[in-house]
Design an enzyme around this catalytic site. Structure first.
Site, PDB file in Angstrom:
ATOM      1  N   LYS A  12       0.751  -1.210  -0.748  1.00  0.00           N
ATOM      2  CA  LYS A  12       0.232  -0.022   0.278  1.00  0.00           C
ATOM      3  C   LYS A  12       0.932   0.996   0.048  1.00  0.00           C
ATOM      4  O   LYS A  12       1.981   1.051   0.654  1.00  0.00           O
ATOM      5  CB  LYS A  12      -0.940  -0.050   1.124  1.00  0.00           C
ATOM      6  CG  LYS A  12      -0.831  -0.034   2.733  1.00  0.00           C
ATOM      7  CD  LYS A  12       0.135   1.808   2.976  1.00  0.00           C
ATOM      8  CE  LYS A  12       0.558   1.190   4.096  1.00  0.00           C
ATOM      9  NZ  LYS A  12       1.852   2.177   5.055  1.00  0.00           N
ATOM     10  N   ASP A 139      -2.864  -0.607  11.132  1.00  0.00           N
ATOM     11  CA  ASP A 139      -2.714  -0.847   8.986  1.00  0.00           C
ATOM     12  C   ASP A 139      -3.898  -2.175   8.456  1.00  0.00           C
ATOM     13  O   ASP A 139      -4.093  -2.363   7.311  1.00  0.00           O
ATOM     14  CB  ASP A 139      -1.874  -1.378   8.734  1.00  0.00           C
ATOM     15  CG  ASP A 139      -0.735   0.400   8.523  1.00  0.00           C
ATOM     16  OD1 ASP A 139      -1.551   1.516   8.362  1.00  0.00           O
ATOM     17  OD2 ASP A 139       0.314   0.411   8.076  1.00  0.00           O
TER      18      ASP A 139
HETATM   19  O1  C5P Z   1      -0.287  -0.063  15.280  1.00  0.00           O
HETATM   20  P1  C5P Z   1       1.414  -0.750  14.630  1.00  0.00           P
HETATM   21  O2  C5P Z   1       1.567  -1.899  15.216  1.00  0.00           O
HETATM   22  O3  C5P Z   1       1.237  -0.672  13.688  1.00  0.00           O
HETATM   23  O4  C5P Z   1       2.568   0.436  14.917  1.00  0.00           O
HETATM   24  C1  C5P Z   1       3.680   0.722  15.594  1.00  0.00           C
HETATM   25  C2  C5P Z   1       3.808   1.434  16.399  1.00  0.00           C
HETATM   26  O5  C5P Z   1       3.606   2.852  15.792  1.00  0.00           O
HETATM   27  C3  C5P Z   1       2.430   1.702  17.904  1.00  0.00           C
HETATM   28  O6  C5P Z   1       3.452   0.358  18.928  1.00  0.00           O
HETATM   29  C4  C5P Z   1       2.582   2.730  18.021  1.00  0.00           C
HETATM   30  O7  C5P Z   1       3.973   3.358  18.971  1.00  0.00           O
HETATM   31  C5  C5P Z   1       3.262   3.825  16.286  1.00  0.00           C
HETATM   32  N1  C5P Z   1       1.645   4.093  16.394  1.00  0.00           N
HETATM   33  C6  C5P Z   1       1.257   5.569  16.439  1.00  0.00           C
HETATM   34  N2  C5P Z   1      -0.421   5.652  16.279  1.00  0.00           N
HETATM   35  C7  C5P Z   1      -0.723   4.953  15.633  1.00  0.00           C
HETATM   36  C8  C5P Z   1      -0.647   3.157  14.813  1.00  0.00           C
HETATM   37  C9  C5P Z   1       1.188   3.098  15.040  1.00  0.00           C
HETATM   38  O8  C5P Z   1       2.230   5.910  17.873  1.00  0.00           O
HETATM   39  N3  C5P Z   1      -2.681   5.857  14.615  1.00  0.00           N
END
Ligand code: C5P
Length: 289
Positions: A12, A139
Site C-alpha cells: 500500500k 494497517d
Molecule cells: O499499530 P502498529 O503496530 O502498526 O504501530 C506500531 C507503533 O507505531 C505503535 O506501537 C505506536 O507506537 C505507533 N503508532 C502510533 N499511532 C498510530 C499507529 C501506530 O503512535 N496511529
C-alpha cells in the site's frame, strides 16, 4: 495432500497521512487515504499441516520473523481465539515480494490476507475479521478493505472510497531500515505541532484524474530525513533527476513517484546508480470488494 488456500498480499501507499494528536493510550489520531498496489506478496495457508508454523521465502524474506511475533500468525491466533478454532496444525507460507519494514505495509497485508483465507476456510462473518485485524496492528483493517480507502482513529476505522483512476508508481527502496521505526517517527512528530487536518478530506473530494506527487501529503516527511541516515540525500538526488515531487511511503524509508504511465520510465531511470532498489508498479483495485 492437505488442502491449501492462497491469495496475494498487496503493498500500500498512503496518498495522504495527517497526524492530528497524541492519544492517552500512546497511539496517534490519524487521517489517511490509502491505496493498494499491484506489487504483492502471496500467502498460502494449510489448515492441517504436518509442518505447522510460518515459513518465509522470496526476494524480501530476509529478516522476516517466523516466530510468534509474525503478524500473519498473530492475526490467525487472534481470529482462532475469537472463533474457538484450533490452529495447532496451521501452516502459513509467505512469499515476500514486498520490501519488509519499508513503509509499504507488507507484514500487515500478509496478516489481512491470512484472515481472508481463514474466513474462506471457516466461513466467518466480516465483523470478527475486523476485530482480529484491529487487535494485531493499525494497517491490517485497511488491507481487509483494499483499493482506495480513508482511515481514521489509529488507522483501524476504514471507509472505502470510490476507486481512483489507475496511476503508475515507482518505488525507491533504500538498502537499510531501522528498528521500531514507526514508533520512533511518531515520537519525533510529538516534538512539533500536529497537523490541523482537512487534507485527506479534500483529497477524497478531488476530481477523477490520476494522482501525482503534487496531490500527496505525508506528515512523516517532517521528521523522516532526520531519523533515517542518508535518506535526505537520496530524496534530493531523485527529485532533481525526475523534476517532479516524490514522497515518503508511510513511515518510510521507501520513497515513491506517482503519476501517469508516460512519466514512469523517467522515474525508473532516476534510480540508476543510487543506493536503492527501484520497483515499477501501479495502483490496483481491491481484491476483496
Ligand atoms: O499499530 P502498529 O503496530 O502498526 O504501530 C506500531 C507503533 O507505531 C505503535 O506501537 C505506536 O507506537 C505507533 N503508532 C502510533 N499511532 C498510530 C499507529 C501506530 O503512535 N496511529
Amino acid at each position: 495432500m492437505p488442502e491449501s488456500l492462497s491469495a496475494p498480499s498487496p503493498a500500500k501507499l498512503n496518498l495522504t497521512l495527517e497526524v492530528l494528536s497524541r492519544r492517552d493510550d500512546g497511539y496517534h489520531e490519524l487521517e489517511t487515504v490509502l491505496q493498494t498496489l499491484e506489487l504483492a506478496g502471496a500467502v498460502t495457508v494449510t489448515l492441517d499441516s504436518d509442518a505447522p508454523g510460518v515459513a518465509a521465502a522470496g526476494p524480501f524474506a530476509e529478516g522476516v520473523p517466523v516466530d510468534g511475533t509474525n503478524l500473519a500468525l498473530r492475526a490467525a491466533a487472534a481470529l482462532a481465539a475469537r472463533t474457538g478454532r484450533d490452529i495447532s496444525r496451521l501452516r502459513i507460507e509467505l512469499e515476500k515480494r514486498v520490501p519488509a519494514a519499508g513503509g509499504l505495509g507488507g507484514g500487515a497485508s500478509d496478516a489481512a490476507t491470512t484472515l481472508r483465507l481463514l474466513q474462506r476456510a471457516w466461513n466467518l462473518p466480516e465483523p470478527v475479521l475486523f476485530a482480529a485485524a484491529e487487535s494485531v496492528g493499525s494497517d491490517e483493517s485497511f488491507f481487509l478493505a483494499g483499493g482506495t480507502a480513508w482511515a481514521t482513529g489509529r488507522g483501524e476505522r476504514v471507509r472505502p472510497l470510490p476507486p481512483l483512476p489507475p496511476a503508475a508508481v515507482v518505488l525507491f527502496v533504500p538498502e537499510s531500515t531501522l528498528e521500531r521505526k514507526t514508533a520512533r517517527l511518531f515520537a519525533a512528530l510529538d516534538a512539533q505541532p500536529f497537523d490541523p487536518g482537512g487534507v485527506s478530506a479534500m483529497f477524497a473530494r478531488r476530481p477523477a484524474t490520476p494522482v501525482t506527487g503534487w496531490d500527496v501529503y505525508n506528515a512523516f516527511e517532517r521528521v523522516a530525513f532526520d531519523v533515517f541516515p542518508g535518506l535526505g540525500k537520496l530524496f534530493e538526488a531523485l527529485e532533481e533527476r525526475i523534476g517532479q515531487p516524490i514522497h515518503l511511503a508511510g513511515a518510510g524509508p521507501t520513497l515513491f513517484w506517482i503519476g501517469g504511465e508516460d512519466g514512469a520510465e523517467r522515474a525508473v531511470d532516476a534510480g540508476a546508480g543510487l543506493p536503492c532498489t527501484t520497483i515499477r508498479t501501479r495502483t490496483a483495485p481491491s481484491l476483496w470488494r
